[in-house]
Motif scaffolding. Structure first.
Motif, mmCIF file in Angstrom:
data_model
loop_
_atom_site.group_PDB
_atom_site.id
_atom_site.type_symbol
_atom_site.label_atom_id
_atom_site.label_comp_id
_atom_site.label_asym_id
_atom_site.label_seq_id
_atom_site.Cartn_x
_atom_site.Cartn_y
_atom_site.Cartn_z
ATOM 1 N N ALA A 17 0.845 -1.204 0.000
ATOM 2 C CA ALA A 17 0.000 0.000 0.000
ATOM 3 C C ALA A 17 0.874 1.246 0.000
ATOM 4 O O ALA A 17 0.589 2.218 -0.707
ATOM 5 N N LYS A 18 1.949 1.221 0.773
ATOM 6 C CA LYS A 18 2.865 2.365 0.822
ATOM 7 C C LYS A 18 3.488 2.604 -0.553
ATOM 8 O O LYS A 18 3.572 3.740 -1.013
ATOM 9 N N VAL A 22 -1.363 4.436 -1.336
ATOM 10 C CA VAL A 22 -2.765 4.405 -0.903
ATOM 11 C C VAL A 22 -2.845 4.088 0.582
ATOM 12 O O VAL A 22 -1.916 3.527 1.168
ATOM 13 N N TYR A 23 -3.977 4.442 1.164
ATOM 14 C CA TYR A 23 -4.247 4.207 2.584
ATOM 15 C C TYR A 23 -4.677 2.756 2.758
ATOM 16 O O TYR A 23 -5.686 2.328 2.190
ATOM 17 N N LEU A 24 -3.918 1.983 3.506
ATOM 18 C CA LEU A 24 -4.157 0.553 3.653
ATOM 19 C C LEU A 24 -5.576 0.226 4.099
ATOM 20 O O LEU A 24 -6.215 -0.675 3.561
ATOM 21 N N GLU A 25 -6.078 0.974 5.084
ATOM 22 C CA GLU A 25 -7.403 0.670 5.636
ATOM 23 C C GLU A 25 -8.518 0.834 4.610
ATOM 24 O O GLU A 25 -9.608 0.308 4.789
ATOM 25 N N ALA A 26 -8.267 1.556 3.527
ATOM 26 C CA ALA A 26 -9.297 1.774 2.512
ATOM 27 C C ALA A 26 -9.220 0.757 1.375
ATOM 28 O O ALA A 26 -10.090 0.744 0.504
ATOM 29 N N THR A 27 -8.212 -0.102 1.405
ATOM 30 C CA THR A 27 -8.072 -1.102 0.354
ATOM 31 C C THR A 27 -9.048 -2.251 0.584
ATOM 32 O O THR A 27 -9.522 -2.456 1.705
ATOM 33 N N PRO A 28 -9.346 -3.035 -0.458
ATOM 34 C CA PRO A 28 -10.254 -4.178 -0.296
ATOM 35 C C PRO A 28 -9.695 -5.203 0.695
ATOM 36 O O PRO A 28 -8.475 -5.337 0.849
ATOM 37 N N ALA A 29 -10.589 -5.928 1.348
ATOM 38 C CA ALA A 29 -10.195 -6.910 2.367
ATOM 39 C C ALA A 29 -9.214 -7.937 1.817
ATOM 40 O O ALA A 29 -8.243 -8.293 2.487
ATOM 41 N N ALA A 46 1.202 -1.162 -13.158
ATOM 42 C CA ALA A 46 1.113 -1.039 -14.608
ATOM 43 C C ALA A 46 -0.329 -0.874 -15.091
ATOM 44 O O ALA A 46 -0.601 -0.083 -15.996
ATOM 45 N N ASP A 47 -1.238 -1.622 -14.489
ATOM 46 C CA ASP A 47 -2.635 -1.593 -14.920
ATOM 47 C C ASP A 47 -3.521 -1.586 -13.676
ATOM 48 O O ASP A 47 -4.055 -2.622 -13.286
ATOM 49 N N PRO A 48 -3.667 -0.412 -13.025
ATOM 50 C CA PRO A 48 -4.397 -0.362 -11.756
ATOM 51 C C PRO A 48 -5.879 -0.724 -11.932
ATOM 52 O O PRO A 48 -6.530 -0.232 -12.845
ATOM 53 N N PRO A 49 -6.386 -1.600 -11.052
ATOM 54 C CA PRO A 49 -7.812 -1.922 -11.097
ATOM 55 C C PRO A 49 -8.652 -0.719 -10.660
ATOM 56 O O PRO A 49 -8.117 0.271 -10.141
ATOM 57 N N ALA A 50 -9.947 -0.816 -10.835
ATOM 58 C CA ALA A 50 -10.857 0.298 -10.531
ATOM 59 C C ALA A 50 -10.712 0.773 -9.091
ATOM 60 O O ALA A 50 -10.686 1.981 -8.825
ATOM 61 N N TRP A 51 -10.611 -0.163 -8.135
ATOM 62 C CA TRP A 51 -10.528 0.245 -6.726
ATOM 63 C C TRP A 51 -9.273 1.069 -6.464
ATOM 64 O O TRP A 51 -9.295 2.028 -5.695
ATOM 65 N N LEU A 52 -8.165 0.726 -7.127
ATOM 66 C CA LEU A 52 -6.919 1.465 -6.929
ATOM 67 C C LEU A 52 -6.990 2.847 -7.585
ATOM 68 O O LEU A 52 -6.570 3.848 -6.992
ATOM 69 N N GLU A 54 -9.690 4.568 -8.035
ATOM 70 C CA GLU A 54 -10.601 5.360 -7.216
ATOM 71 C C GLU A 54 -9.915 5.865 -5.948
ATOM 72 O O GLU A 54 -10.066 7.032 -5.573
ATOM 73 N N LEU A 55 -9.144 4.986 -5.293
ATOM 74 C CA LEU A 55 -8.426 5.404 -4.079
ATOM 75 C C LEU A 55 -7.419 6.499 -4.384
ATOM 76 O O LEU A 55 -7.290 7.458 -3.617
ATOM 77 N N ARG A 56 -6.701 6.361 -5.481
ATOM 78 C CA ARG A 56 -5.714 7.385 -5.835
ATOM 79 C C ARG A 56 -6.382 8.709 -6.189
ATOM 80 O O ARG A 56 -5.834 9.774 -5.925
ATOM 81 N N ARG A 57 -7.557 8.642 -6.775
ATOM 82 C CA ARG A 57 -8.260 9.856 -7.196
ATOM 83 C C ARG A 57 -8.994 10.520 -6.024
ATOM 84 O O ARG A 57 -8.874 11.712 -5.800
#
Length: 131
Positions: A17-18, A22-29, A46-52, A54-57
């Motif tokens: 996560a670091k 991204v903030y670890l607690e906000a990542t998927p389980a 290289a190819d961030p999924p939607a959740w990543l 969204e977290l970055r944005r």
């Protein structure tokens, strides 16, 4: 001499996560509860999924990202009492409000950068003077 790796290199979710910013607690389980291989991390970068994406944005963002977006140091956030992760919306609101602590910390950060540049220049000049 070459070394042969038999097992893939893995890291804890907190480390991954670091590295992803991204903030670890906000990542998927499933991300938080497993281990991340170097190949998986490279694939996420290289190819961030939607959740990543969204977290970055939208956040919530970890303190280093919050500090960078506000133009202050992590210590400056702590001095101001900002200890929790903030969303992009909260960061933008702080920028718009421009509280006194934010102005002060930005000025401090600017001085630190200016001093760093001065020292770098001085060291370069000293190195150029040496035979």
């Amino acid at each position: 001499m070459t070394s042969h790796q038999t097992a893939p290199q893995t890291m804890k979710p907190a480390t991954a996560a670091k590295k992803l910013g991204v903030y670890l607690e906000a990542t998927p389980a499933e991300f938080r509860e497993g281990v991340v291989s170097r190949a998986e991390l490279n694939a996420l970068q290289a190819d961030p999924p939607a959740w990543l994406q969204e977290l970055r944005r939208d956040g919530p963002h970890p303190r280093p990202v919050v500090a960078a977006k506000l133009g202050v140091s992590i210590a400056g956030l702590a001095r101001a009492g900002v200890t929790e992760a903030l969303t992009t919306e909260q960061i933008e609101a702080l920028k718009d409000e421009s509280p006194e602590w934010l102005q002060r910390e930005r000025a401090t950060q600017a001085e630190v950068r200016k001093e760093g540049a001065r020292i770098k220049k001085r060291n370069a000049e000293r190195a150029a003077e040496r035979p």
